[in-house]
Design an enzyme around this catalytic site. Structure first.
Site, PDB file in Angstrom:
ATOM      1  N   GLY A  91      -5.814  -0.032 -13.326  1.00  0.00           N
ATOM      2  CA  GLY A  91      -4.574   0.396 -13.990  1.00  0.00           C
ATOM      3  C   GLY A  91      -4.624   0.045 -15.468  1.00  0.00           C
ATOM      4  O   GLY A  91      -4.325   0.866 -16.345  1.00  0.00           O
ATOM      5  N   HIS A  92      -5.039  -1.191 -15.759  1.00  0.00           N
ATOM      6  CA  HIS A  92      -5.163  -1.609 -17.163  1.00  0.00           C
ATOM      7  C   HIS A  92      -6.243  -0.813 -17.887  1.00  0.00           C
ATOM      8  O   HIS A  92      -6.088  -0.442 -19.056  1.00  0.00           O
ATOM      9  CB  HIS A  92      -5.512  -3.107 -17.235  1.00  0.00           C
ATOM     10  CG  HIS A  92      -4.503  -4.003 -16.604  1.00  0.00           C
ATOM     11  ND1 HIS A  92      -4.765  -4.739 -15.472  1.00  0.00           N
ATOM     12  CD2 HIS A  92      -3.213  -4.297 -16.937  1.00  0.00           C
ATOM     13  CE1 HIS A  92      -3.697  -5.439 -15.138  1.00  0.00           C
ATOM     14  NE2 HIS A  92      -2.736  -5.192 -16.008  1.00  0.00           N
ATOM     15  N   VAL A 129      -2.575   4.045 -11.358  1.00  0.00           N
ATOM     16  CA  VAL A 129      -3.877   4.166 -10.707  1.00  0.00           C
ATOM     17  C   VAL A 129      -3.741   3.594  -9.299  1.00  0.00           C
ATOM     18  O   VAL A 129      -3.114   2.551  -9.096  1.00  0.00           O
ATOM     19  CB  VAL A 129      -4.964   3.417 -11.506  1.00  0.00           C
ATOM     20  CG1 VAL A 129      -6.316   3.517 -10.798  1.00  0.00           C
ATOM     21  CG2 VAL A 129      -5.065   3.983 -12.918  1.00  0.00           C
ATOM     22  N   LYS A 178       2.977   3.509 -15.475  1.00  0.00           N
ATOM     23  CA  LYS A 178       4.133   4.115 -14.824  1.00  0.00           C
ATOM     24  C   LYS A 178       4.600   3.262 -13.632  1.00  0.00           C
ATOM     25  O   LYS A 178       5.755   3.324 -13.243  1.00  0.00           O
ATOM     26  CB  LYS A 178       3.722   5.491 -14.321  1.00  0.00           C
ATOM     27  CG  LYS A 178       4.834   6.497 -14.208  1.00  0.00           C
ATOM     28  CD  LYS A 178       4.242   7.762 -13.568  1.00  0.00           C
ATOM     29  CE  LYS A 178       4.877   9.015 -14.093  1.00  0.00           C
ATOM     30  NZ  LYS A 178       4.182  10.222 -13.599  1.00  0.00           N
ATOM     31  N   ARG A 187      -1.137  -8.372  -8.154  1.00  0.00           N
ATOM     32  CA  ARG A 187      -0.570  -9.133  -7.037  1.00  0.00           C
ATOM     33  C   ARG A 187      -1.124  -8.698  -5.669  1.00  0.00           C
ATOM     34  O   ARG A 187      -0.897  -9.385  -4.679  1.00  0.00           O
ATOM     35  CB  ARG A 187       0.958  -9.044  -7.044  1.00  0.00           C
ATOM     36  CG  ARG A 187       1.612  -9.853  -8.181  1.00  0.00           C
ATOM     37  CD  ARG A 187       3.125  -9.789  -8.117  1.00  0.00           C
ATOM     38  NE  ARG A 187       3.782 -10.707  -9.046  1.00  0.00           N
ATOM     39  CZ  ARG A 187       4.367 -10.342 -10.189  1.00  0.00           C
ATOM     40  NH1 ARG A 187       4.343  -9.079 -10.562  1.00  0.00           N
ATOM     41  NH2 ARG A 187       4.956 -11.245 -10.963  1.00  0.00           N
ATOM     42  N   TYR A 233      -5.763 -10.579 -15.240  1.00  0.00           N
ATOM     43  CA  TYR A 233      -6.252 -10.203 -13.915  1.00  0.00           C
ATOM     44  C   TYR A 233      -6.395  -8.683 -13.890  1.00  0.00           C
ATOM     45  O   TYR A 233      -5.847  -7.984 -13.028  1.00  0.00           O
ATOM     46  CB  TYR A 233      -5.309 -10.701 -12.810  1.00  0.00           C
ATOM     47  CG  TYR A 233      -6.085 -11.107 -11.567  1.00  0.00           C
ATOM     48  CD1 TYR A 233      -6.836 -12.278 -11.559  1.00  0.00           C
ATOM     49  CD2 TYR A 233      -6.089 -10.310 -10.430  1.00  0.00           C
ATOM     50  CE1 TYR A 233      -7.577 -12.635 -10.438  1.00  0.00           C
ATOM     51  CE2 TYR A 233      -6.822 -10.664  -9.311  1.00  0.00           C
ATOM     52  CZ  TYR A 233      -7.567 -11.819  -9.315  1.00  0.00           C
ATOM     53  OH  TYR A 233      -8.300 -12.166  -8.214  1.00  0.00           O
ATOM     54  N   LEU A 234      -7.155  -8.214 -14.860  1.00  0.00           N
ATOM     55  CA  LEU A 234      -7.233  -6.783 -15.163  1.00  0.00           C
ATOM     56  C   LEU A 234      -7.790  -5.972 -14.002  1.00  0.00           C
ATOM     57  O   LEU A 234      -8.673  -6.422 -13.281  1.00  0.00           O
ATOM     58  CB  LEU A 234      -8.110  -6.585 -16.405  1.00  0.00           C
ATOM     59  CG  LEU A 234      -7.631  -7.320 -17.666  1.00  0.00           C
ATOM     60  CD1 LEU A 234      -8.642  -7.159 -18.796  1.00  0.00           C
ATOM     61  CD2 LEU A 234      -6.247  -6.843 -18.101  1.00  0.00           C
TER      62      LEU A 234
END
Lengths: 279, 279
Positions: free
Chosen positions: B36-37, B176, B148, B187, B32-33
């Protein structure tokens, strides 16, 4: 032969080797090298470009009342034997180098350890697994070599490699024996002359079991009993266990119908000896 | 981009890369990219020849009452995002591929887990450590990348790598955020519109803490209390924790004098959100 004492240097070496396409064979030992170890080195040299051997008496795999302190050590002799047998790198870290702090990551083996040596040495294989995880990460081997004498260790390492998906191939090498049949072991040095002459009966007892099986006996209890009587009669040592189990799953069995291990451990005054046959 | 579903094929690929001297960057995800990924992928591409990303919702790190079943999944969208962002290999194993049998090797993390998420999610980081041990052995990375936002996870991976001597360098990449400051998270999709508008106050609360520290407040209890009041006032979520700890040791402190983490977790109706600032 290069002797390396720090993790960082060992790791750089093995990463460099991997990067240049060399295959690495690794023989982890606790030192006091004998012909059993030499057989592992020989096997590794046959199928790998580089041979790394480690010498590290791992405190984590000794119980509080076991022989960590008096485990035999002879650094110079080990260096000579490794040199003579084509070891490329001998990794000899200190305990502080391997465990600078108390491990806060606990490895617990749940299978294959409630029998044989695992039963009388609780936590032993957790300590073995922990040091091997570390050593495998430090030496990046393609192939690792263990002696059949430590068959339960081989079974646990098999599980460790498979379950944690290490890209490593495990090799089990035949036990090397003295002329009379006693399995070579660093701990043999602690046998008294009388015990040394009795110790051969561990192997003789295993051979009796093998003969029974070849003769068609399928009941493990009958065989165990016979070997027990034989060893009690012929040695002054205290039997720790005589067991027949499936191999490598180390599951109990009631009928001998597949690959099995007959394993024995006898405690002498200053040395606990183990031996086995896989049939 | 190559999609690989079996451990064996993934392992062959990464060993081949290593053998030919290529460096491997690895971004493990639960899919569920989001951006951030993508930030992790970008960082990896900057310093490695090859980028492997894994998508695996790891059942071992979910508690019995947690959201394993309803964790958001969208395979095709993930494949598109990975393709667009220069992923060389997307590793997407099934649960059966990763855990064909019940794990008989237990990994237990003793440090850094009795606080923050580890406190409310017992066994969570043991499950994280187990899957990472496996994934690291399968993908043989030189560099791994974590966000982070999951700061406690970074602290645990830091410990895992150091203590087990993985030849891997860990990179922690900046969180991010959405335009209003909410940390990107898979989520977030489970927030109601009302909760989504409230969720920004996690970050705002953390910013209040940061300002207090910059203004010279050295007492963590005072700051925690202020953030708690702020979040209670501004959201309908239930606060799981607000803590100030040393980072990365995650030790408690009574005076703010070194690098610290202010971390917060809030349970909304269908989503538990976390966020933090390292100061």
């Amino acid at each position: 032969m290069r002797i390396i004492k720090t993790i960082q240097e060992m790791q750089s070496f093995s990463i460099d080797m991997r990067r240049t396409g060399k295959t690495i064979g690794f023989v982890p030992t606790m030192g006091y090298l004998h012909e059993g170890h030499v057989a592992l080195m020989k096997k590794s040299r046959e199928i790998n470009d580089v041979l790394i051997t480690s010498i590290f008496v791992n405190p984590l795999q000794f119980g509080p009342n076991e022989d960590f302190e008096k485990y035999p050590r002879d650094e110079q002799r080990d260096i000579d034997i490794a040199t003579e047998n084509g070891v490329d790198v001998l990794f000899m870290p200190t305990v502080d180098e391997m465990y600078p702090t108390k491990q806060s990551i606990q490895i617990e083996i749940l299978d294959r350890v409630d029998v044989l040596c695992g039963k009388s040495r609780p936590g032993h294989f957790d300590g073995v697994a922990t040091v091997l995880l570390k050593l495998f990460h430090i030496t990046s081997p393609d192939h690792v070599f263990f002696g059949k004498k430590d068959a339960q260790q081989v079974a646990v390492v098999d599980q460790l490699i498979k379950e944690l998906n290490f890209p490593i191939q495990l090799h089990m090498v035949e036990t090397v024996r003295e002329e009379d049949g006693l399995a070579k072991s660093s701990r043999n040095v602690y046998l008294s002359p009388k015990e040394r002459s009795e110790a051969v009966h561990l192997f003789k007892g295993l051979q009796i079991a093998q003969q029974k099986i070849f003769d068609g006996e399928k009941n493990p209890a009958i065989i165990v009993n016979e070997v027990k009587n034989y060893i009690i009669t012929h040695t002054t040592g205290k039997i720790d266990y005589i067991e027949i189990l499936r191999f490598p799953s180390l599951q109990p069995l009631t009928v001998i119908d597949q690959q099995i291990i007959v394993a024995v451990a006898v405690q002498f005054d200053q040395a606990r000896l183990i031996d086995n046959l896989i049939i």
